[in-house]
Design an enzyme around this catalytic site. Structure first.
Site, PDB file in Angstrom:
ATOM      1  N   GLN A 170      -7.362  14.596   1.371  1.00 19.27           N
ATOM      2  CA  GLN A 170      -5.922  14.633   1.955  1.00 19.27           C
ATOM      3  C   GLN A 170      -5.587  15.258   0.869  1.00 19.27           C
ATOM      4  O   GLN A 170      -4.055  15.602   1.558  1.00 19.27           O
ATOM      5  CB  GLN A 170      -6.825  12.521   1.961  1.00 19.27           C
ATOM      6  CG  GLN A 170      -4.915  11.978   2.024  1.00 19.27           C
ATOM      7  CD  GLN A 170      -4.745  10.653   2.656  1.00 19.27           C
ATOM      8  OE1 GLN A 170      -5.162   9.751   1.282  1.00 19.27           O
ATOM      9  NE2 GLN A 170      -3.802  10.015   2.488  1.00 19.27           N
ATOM     10  N   HIS A 227       1.005  -1.426   0.151  1.00 22.65           N
ATOM     11  CA  HIS A 227       0.140   0.154  -0.353  1.00 22.65           C
ATOM     12  C   HIS A 227       0.663   1.257  -0.119  1.00 22.65           C
ATOM     13  O   HIS A 227       0.554   2.114  -1.011  1.00 22.65           O
ATOM     14  CB  HIS A 227      -1.156   0.215   1.296  1.00 22.65           C
ATOM     15  CG  HIS A 227      -1.790   1.350   1.907  1.00 22.65           C
ATOM     16  ND1 HIS A 227      -2.835   1.553   0.370  1.00 22.65           N
ATOM     17  CD2 HIS A 227      -1.552   1.634   2.450  1.00 22.65           C
ATOM     18  CE1 HIS A 227      -3.229   2.466   0.691  1.00 22.65           C
ATOM     19  NE2 HIS A 227      -2.547   3.163   2.346  1.00 22.65           N
TER      20      HIS A 227
END
Ligand code: MN
Length: 425
Positions: free
Chosen positions: A237, A131
């Protein structure tokens, strides 16, 4: 410490609760996860244990002196193991306690689940190197993995107040975002709302402030694992995350599954742990023979999506991806050792998020950001729809289970949430 494999894990055990013997159940007698529930009309949450499609009401059964899960967590592994053995004996097919115990069962269908405990503090880690690399590549193509990653179990302090339990509705957040080609940010509903497939590690024993937990005592301080969805607004974000990390892109909501699978139930599914040969070995405070021998936990993880159109047409959810917590770059014990090494005090009921669990292969991204490559490669769904990020009406369901030859498969139950439209005039 290592958790014992004993007769409570015997794959031949069956229960007088018939639904617990269904091969497809997540909650056979070998699992016995803890949660908090109430019957319709009750205000108070009580501690229960899942068995098939039923819940054992521990207080009614005379097996819990408290309805305070945090107090039960604080009692530590010995008390938990004793209760597990008692429950296992009473629920076995040949138990003489059946007629007495049956009155303490509540059908799951008639119960409402609460959060498993009071969550005082919540920390989210970043333990999947797959990830970290694939997301890093999107944000920083020339420098995907920052130099500290292979040394430090990266984490940040999240917000506990907005953690809810499975089956909740998530209102699409509103905020600032700045498209790369714009001069100034825009304000409005997030257009890149995402899920993150994670595990929640619940803390059991506290440590005093100033007293680090050594790695070989770390698992004594854990209660067990649940599924965790760290909902994220990617557009918010991207604009806010430097220099101090995630804030409003994350703290509007997170969702945890209601049943905590204990460290005892996970004992048969432990696996060796090692960093790849070419990587630096963990520093001594993050390393031990026990952690190398069995620090990893083999939990198969899945994310499923049911769109509003699928629901309207009576179609089941579609699986988006699969990964495994075994592939994590840091173990549960390393997270506890690292979190406390500076003297930080963990408390019963604290939640440590694993970070998004993506697998090594393409298609194993634990978020839409990865699966759709930042929206550049929308997912084609089986019913003809497309998704880059989540739409209003979408339901995300996280699932997890453990299986290994010679043991009964155990599961985590669902961690579901449905997106509602933003409140925005
Ligand atoms: Mn996360």
């Amino acid at each position: 410490m290592t958790f014992p494999i004993d007769d409570t894990h015997d794959p031949a055990l069956t229960s007088w609760v018939d639904s617990a013997n269904d091969p497809a159940t997540d909650f056979p007698i070998q699992n016995l996860p803890f949660g908090r529930f109430r019957r319709a009309g009750e205000a108070r949450l009580r501690i229960g244990v899942a068995i098939g499609d039923q819940i054992v009401d521990l207080e009614h059964a005379g097996l819990a002196a408290t309805d305070d899960m945090n107090a039960f967590m604080r009692a530590g592994p010995a008390a938990r193991q004793a209760l597990r053995r008692t429950l296992s004996r009473h629920l076995r097919a040949d138990s003489a306690e059946r007629s007495r115990f049956v009155a303490s069962l509540v059908p799951m269908a008639s119960a409402e689940m609460g959060l498993p405990c009071r969550i005082g503090d919540y920390t989210d880690f970043y333990t999947s190197i797959h990830h970290a690399t694939s997301v890093g590549r999107q944000f920083r193509p020339d420098n995907p993995l920052l130099p500290n990653y292979k040394w430090v179990p990266i984490g940040y302090h999240g917000r506990a107040s907005s953690i809810g339990v499975s089956a909740e509705t998530i209102r699409r957040p509103v905020g600032q975002a700045k498209p790369p080609d714009a001069d100034a940010p825009t304000f409005g509903p997030s257009r890149r709302l995402d899920y993150e497939l994670e595990l929640a590690l619940f803390v059991a024993l506290p440590n005093a402030q100033g007293e680090p937990v050594p790695i070989d005592r770390a698992e004594e301080h854990l209660f067990g694992l649940a599924l965790f969805n760290d909902w994220t607004a990617r557009d918010i974000q991207a604009w806010e995350y430097q220099p101090l990390g995630p804030f409003l892109s994350k703290n509007f909501a997170s969702t945890v599954s209601p049943w905590v699978v204990t460290m005892e139930a996970l004992a048969p599914f432990r696996a060796p742990f090692a960093h790849p040969e070419a990587d630096p070995p963990p520093l001594p405070y993050l390393d031990s023979p026990a952690n190398r021998a069995s620090g990893a936990i083999d939990v198969a993880l899945e994310a499923w999506l049911q769109t509003a159109a699928m629901r309207a047409a009576g179609r089941p959810p579609q699986r988006l991806m699969q990964s495994n917590f075994r592939d994590s770059y840091w173990t549960a014990a390393q997270l506890v050792a690292h979190h406390t090494v500076n003297g930080c005090n963990l408390q019963p009921g604290d939640l440590l998020g694993s970070g998004t669990q993506s697998g090594p292969a393409p298609g194993q991204g634990g978020s839409m950001l990865e699966l759709s490559v930042g929206g550049r490669a929308p997912l084609q769904l089986a019913d003809g729809e497309q998704r880059s990020f989540l739409e209003d009406g979408d339901t995300v369901i996280l699932r997890g289970h453990c299986e290994r030859p010679g043991f009964r498969r155990i599961g985590f139950g669902d961690c579901a949430g449905t997106i509602a439209p933003a409140r925005f005039a």
